[in-house]
Design a protein around this motif. Structure first.
Motif, mmCIF file in Angstrom:
data_model
loop_
_atom_site.group_PDB
_atom_site.id
_atom_site.type_symbol
_atom_site.label_atom_id
_atom_site.label_comp_id
_atom_site.label_asym_id
_atom_site.label_seq_id
_atom_site.Cartn_x
_atom_site.Cartn_y
_atom_site.Cartn_z
ATOM 1 N N UNK A 95 32.856 37.701 53.629
ATOM 2 C CA UNK A 95 33.859 38.157 54.591
ATOM 3 C C UNK A 95 33.596 37.560 55.973
ATOM 4 N N UNK A 96 32.340 37.485 56.365
ATOM 5 C CA UNK A 96 32.007 36.913 57.680
ATOM 6 C C UNK A 96 32.425 35.449 57.739
ATOM 7 N N UNK A 97 32.114 34.698 56.705
ATOM 8 C CA UNK A 97 32.466 33.272 56.676
ATOM 9 C C UNK A 97 33.987 33.102 56.637
ATOM 10 N N UNK A 98 34.680 33.929 55.869
ATOM 11 C CA UNK A 98 36.147 33.857 55.840
ATOM 12 C C UNK A 98 36.727 34.165 57.224
ATOM 13 N N UNK A 99 36.179 35.169 57.892
ATOM 14 C CA UNK A 99 36.649 35.516 59.227
ATOM 15 C C UNK A 99 36.404 34.395 60.219
ATOM 16 N N UNK A 100 35.239 33.772 60.136
ATOM 17 C CA UNK A 100 34.910 32.657 61.035
ATOM 18 C C UNK A 100 35.859 31.482 60.790
ATOM 19 N N UNK A 101 36.111 31.170 59.538
ATOM 20 C CA UNK A 101 37.025 30.078 59.208
ATOM 21 C C UNK A 101 38.423 30.396 59.745
ATOM 22 N N UNK A 102 38.894 31.625 59.510
ATOM 23 C CA UNK A 102 40.207 32.029 59.981
ATOM 24 C C UNK A 102 40.328 31.955 61.495
ATOM 25 N N UNK A 103 39.284 32.372 62.199
ATOM 26 C CA UNK A 103 39.305 32.300 63.665
ATOM 27 C C UNK A 103 39.450 30.857 64.149
ATOM 28 N N UNK A 104 38.804 29.934 63.455
ATOM 29 C CA UNK A 104 38.848 28.520 63.875
ATOM 30 C C UNK A 104 40.140 27.806 63.505
ATOM 31 N N UNK A 105 40.760 28.202 62.409
ATOM 32 C CA UNK A 105 41.851 27.391 61.863
ATOM 33 C C UNK A 105 43.219 28.067 61.796
ATOM 34 N N UNK A 106 43.304 29.348 62.123
ATOM 35 C CA UNK A 106 44.568 30.056 61.982
ATOM 36 C C UNK A 106 44.941 30.776 63.276
ATOM 37 N N UNK A 107 46.185 31.170 63.376
ATOM 38 C CA UNK A 107 46.692 31.831 64.585
ATOM 39 C C UNK A 107 46.391 33.331 64.517
ATOM 40 N N UNK A 108 45.137 33.692 64.741
ATOM 41 C CA UNK A 108 44.714 35.095 64.689
ATOM 42 C C UNK A 108 44.971 35.769 66.027
ATOM 43 N N UNK A 109 44.996 37.097 66.011
ATOM 44 C CA UNK A 109 45.090 37.835 67.266
ATOM 45 C C UNK A 109 43.681 38.141 67.758
ATOM 46 N N UNK A 110 43.555 38.242 69.057
ATOM 47 C CA UNK A 110 42.241 38.535 69.647
ATOM 48 C C UNK A 110 41.696 39.860 69.134
ATOM 49 N N UNK A 111 42.534 40.896 69.150
ATOM 50 C CA UNK A 111 42.038 42.217 68.776
ATOM 51 C C UNK A 111 41.592 42.295 67.317
ATOM 52 N N UNK A 112 42.276 41.570 66.425
ATOM 53 C CA UNK A 112 41.890 41.626 65.019
ATOM 54 C C UNK A 112 40.828 40.600 64.640
ATOM 55 N N UNK A 113 40.470 39.726 65.551
ATOM 56 C CA UNK A 113 39.429 38.740 65.249
ATOM 57 C C UNK A 113 38.129 38.996 66.005
#
Length: 165
Positions: A95-113
């Motif tokens: 989950x941590x690695x998926x979250x890190x990848x998502x933060x780098x490559x996708x349009x995430x929101x600040x509060x949810x990332x």
């Protein structure tokens, strides 16, 4: 999953056969990071809006796969409480690695990332501490630690991000 049900012996394929649908990961995420242990909490507090029939199916699947246990809730006769198993707790680094990848490559929101960022920056020591907290909460393992828990730090970061202008 029995050997006869496997498409191949590839560990990535087998992991995807267990976790490869979106909702299983969301349910595990909500149990892990949101401390949601009852059906209604998982249903009503899902940001993604899981349907009740899908949630029922995924919880049954997660129990069958040995990732979640279901027990009668002693506080209410008609409720069940769901708990992560050790097998599920060991998914935290994924989950941590998926979250890190998502933060780098996708349009995430600040509060949810913000929690993903904190866990990524905290590294394996923080992950191990959080897994120990999950073991205490879900498996009844002893936990001896002083200061704010990882869960409390993650929640505080999320709440600060939500209230920021």
């Amino acid at each position: 999953m029995s050997v006869a049900e496997m498409r191949s012996g590839c560990p990535i394929n087998l992991t995807l056969e267990v976790l490869g649908d979106r909702w299983s990961l969301i349910v595990l995420r909500d149990m892990m990071f949101g401390n949601r242990r009852h059906f209604r909490e998982l249903l009503n507090r899902s940001e993604e809006g899981i349907a009740s029939n899908i949630l029922t199916d995924r919880l049954k699947r997660l129990v069958r796969e040995g990732l979640v246990t279901r027990a009668d809730d002693p506080s209410h006769k008609q409720k069940a409480i769901y708990s992560l198993t050790e097998k599920a707790i060991q998914l935290l680094p994924l989950f941590v690695v998926m979250g890190a990848w998502g933060r780098r490559h996708l349009a995430v929101t600040h509060e949810l990332s913000v929690r993903a960022k904190l866990l990524e920056e905290g590294g394996p020591d923080m992950w191990n501490d959080f897994m120990d907290e999950l073991r205490a909460a879900h498996l009844g393992a002893p936990l001896e630690r002083e200061g704010p828990s990882v869960a409390e730090r993650l929640q505080a970061a999320y709440e600060a991000a939500r209230s920021a202008p």
